[in-house]
Write a protein that holds these residues in place. Structure first.
Motif, PDB file in Angstrom:
ATOM      1  N   GLU A  41       0.677  -1.254   0.128  1.00 23.46           N
ATOM      2  CA  GLU A  41      -0.107  -0.083   0.008  1.00 23.46           C
ATOM      3  C   GLU A  41       0.880   1.231  -0.057  1.00 23.46           C
ATOM      4  O   GLU A  41       0.689   2.195  -0.761  1.00 23.46           O
ATOM      5  N   LEU A  42       2.090   1.253   1.019  1.00 22.78           N
ATOM      6  CA  LEU A  42       2.761   2.412   1.026  1.00 22.78           C
ATOM      7  C   LEU A  42       3.507   2.577  -0.259  1.00 22.78           C
ATOM      8  O   LEU A  42       3.729   3.753  -0.831  1.00 22.78           O
ATOM      9  N   GLU A  45       0.984   4.194  -2.771  1.00 23.88           N
ATOM     10  CA  GLU A  45       0.861   5.359  -2.347  1.00 23.88           C
ATOM     11  C   GLU A  45       2.065   6.405  -2.794  1.00 23.88           C
ATOM     12  O   GLU A  45       1.689   7.509  -3.412  1.00 23.88           O
ATOM     13  N   VAL A  48       1.880   7.350  -6.672  1.00 22.25           N
ATOM     14  CA  VAL A  48       0.872   8.376  -6.918  1.00 22.25           C
ATOM     15  C   VAL A  48       1.537   9.807  -6.240  1.00 22.25           C
ATOM     16  O   VAL A  48       1.385  10.728  -7.081  1.00 22.25           O
ATOM     17  N   VAL A  49       1.964  10.020  -5.116  1.00 28.81           N
ATOM     18  CA  VAL A  49       2.832  11.090  -4.799  1.00 28.81           C
ATOM     19  C   VAL A  49       3.821  11.660  -5.747  1.00 28.81           C
ATOM     20  O   VAL A  49       3.665  12.740  -6.038  1.00 28.81           O
ATOM     21  N   HIS A 107      -0.690  15.478   3.266  1.00 28.24           N
ATOM     22  CA  HIS A 107      -0.614  14.203   2.865  1.00 28.24           C
ATOM     23  C   HIS A 107       0.335  13.680   2.252  1.00 28.24           C
ATOM     24  O   HIS A 107       0.947  12.585   2.534  1.00 28.24           O
ATOM     25  N   GLN A 108       0.612  14.446   1.389  1.00 30.80           N
ATOM     26  CA  GLN A 108       2.212  14.194   0.532  1.00 30.80           C
ATOM     27  C   GLN A 108       3.404  14.109   1.413  1.00 30.80           C
ATOM     28  O   GLN A 108       4.269  13.042   1.311  1.00 30.80           O
ATOM     29  N   ILE A 111       3.139  10.661   3.320  1.00 28.34           N
ATOM     30  CA  ILE A 111       3.354   9.491   2.605  1.00 28.34           C
ATOM     31  C   ILE A 111       4.835   9.356   2.229  1.00 28.34           C
ATOM     32  O   ILE A 111       5.501   8.540   2.455  1.00 28.34           O
ATOM     33  N   TYR A 115       7.416   6.379   3.814  1.00 31.80           N
ATOM     34  CA  TYR A 115       8.135   5.910   3.125  1.00 31.80           C
ATOM     35  C   TYR A 115       9.841   5.953   3.335  1.00 31.80           C
ATOM     36  O   TYR A 115      10.425   4.815   3.421  1.00 31.80           O
TER      37      TYR A 115
END
Length: 233
Positions: A41-42, A45, A48-49, A107-108, A111, A115
């Motif tokens: 999931e990470l 994500e 996407v970021v 949010h960015q 993430i 990470y």
């Protein structure tokens, strides 16, 4: 397809993990890891970021460029690498300047920070196992410099068969690579034949390879480290 014989190492292996990592470094110089602690999931994500950062206007992306040191901050496409675009956070312990220059959202930031922590934890485990496999104790990479690099390859019909990134060796001790599972093209040199062979993505894995510093100092680990963490999209 994975390069013939290239190990895929389970990082949750109970017995023999240190020996497997050292063997892979010596015999191949690269390997893949599963159960590495970076959740699917990470990883998704993060893709996407990173994609959203590359979608920013050029003038905003260039706020992170370093005019004095090529290869740091933002690197736009140019004549020598017409298909490659990149960002770097040059020390992952201090990402806020990068965030502020791009104006990334809360949010960015969350993430990317999550990470970074997951990759740093993996890096620490790899370092400890490298020490253990060489009969030493301690945290090999504790306190050493780490760089996060994010690459985007602009594929098109015209780019098929062309080199998107120049042939190179990493000037680092260790590289951890999250490659794009939908695009292959990564190749490594077979040390026996000297031929370029595919090192294609395997879902859920991260690729690891030893860089120039690691190769030169394989019998005597240095006290300075740059770990480059690549993310491709």
């Amino acid at each position: 397809m994975v390069m013939s014989g290239t190990p895929v190492i389970d990082m949750q292996m109970v017995d023999g993990l240190a020996e497997e990592i050292v063997k892979a470094c010596v015999e191949f110089g690269c390997f893949r890891v599963v159960n590495h602690g970076v959740s699917a999931e990470l990883m998704a994500e993060m893709k996407v970021v990173v994609s959203s950062l590359f979608d920013l206007p050029e003038e905003i992306k260039r706020r992170t460029a370093n005019p004095n040191e090529h290869g740091k901050g933002y690197i736009g496409r140019n004549r020598s690498t017409p298909f490659l675009e990149g960002f770097s956070i040059d020390e992952i312990s201090y990402p806020n300047d990068f965030f502020n220059r791009l104006g990334v959202s809360t949010h960015q930031r969350d993430i990317i920070n999550r990470y970074i922590k997951a990759i740093r934890d993996l890096n620490g485990l790899l370092g400890r196992k490298l020490m253990e496999g060489n009969g030493l104790n301690g945290d090999l990479f504790d306190g050493w410099c780490c760089q996060l690099r994010m690459n985007k390859y602009h594929f098109s019909a015209e780019s098929i068969g062309l080199t998107c990134a120049p042939i190179h060796s990493d000037p680092t001790f260790l590289t951890i690579l999250q490659d794009d599972e939908g695009v292959n093209g990564l190749q490594v040199v077979d040390k026996i034949t000297g031929e370029f062979v595919p090192f294609d993505p395997v879902p859920g894995t991260l690729a690891v390879n030893i860089g120039d510093i690691g190769k030169v100092t394989s019998q005597n680990f240095p006290f300075i480290l740059i770990v480059m963490l690549y993310f491709t999209t």
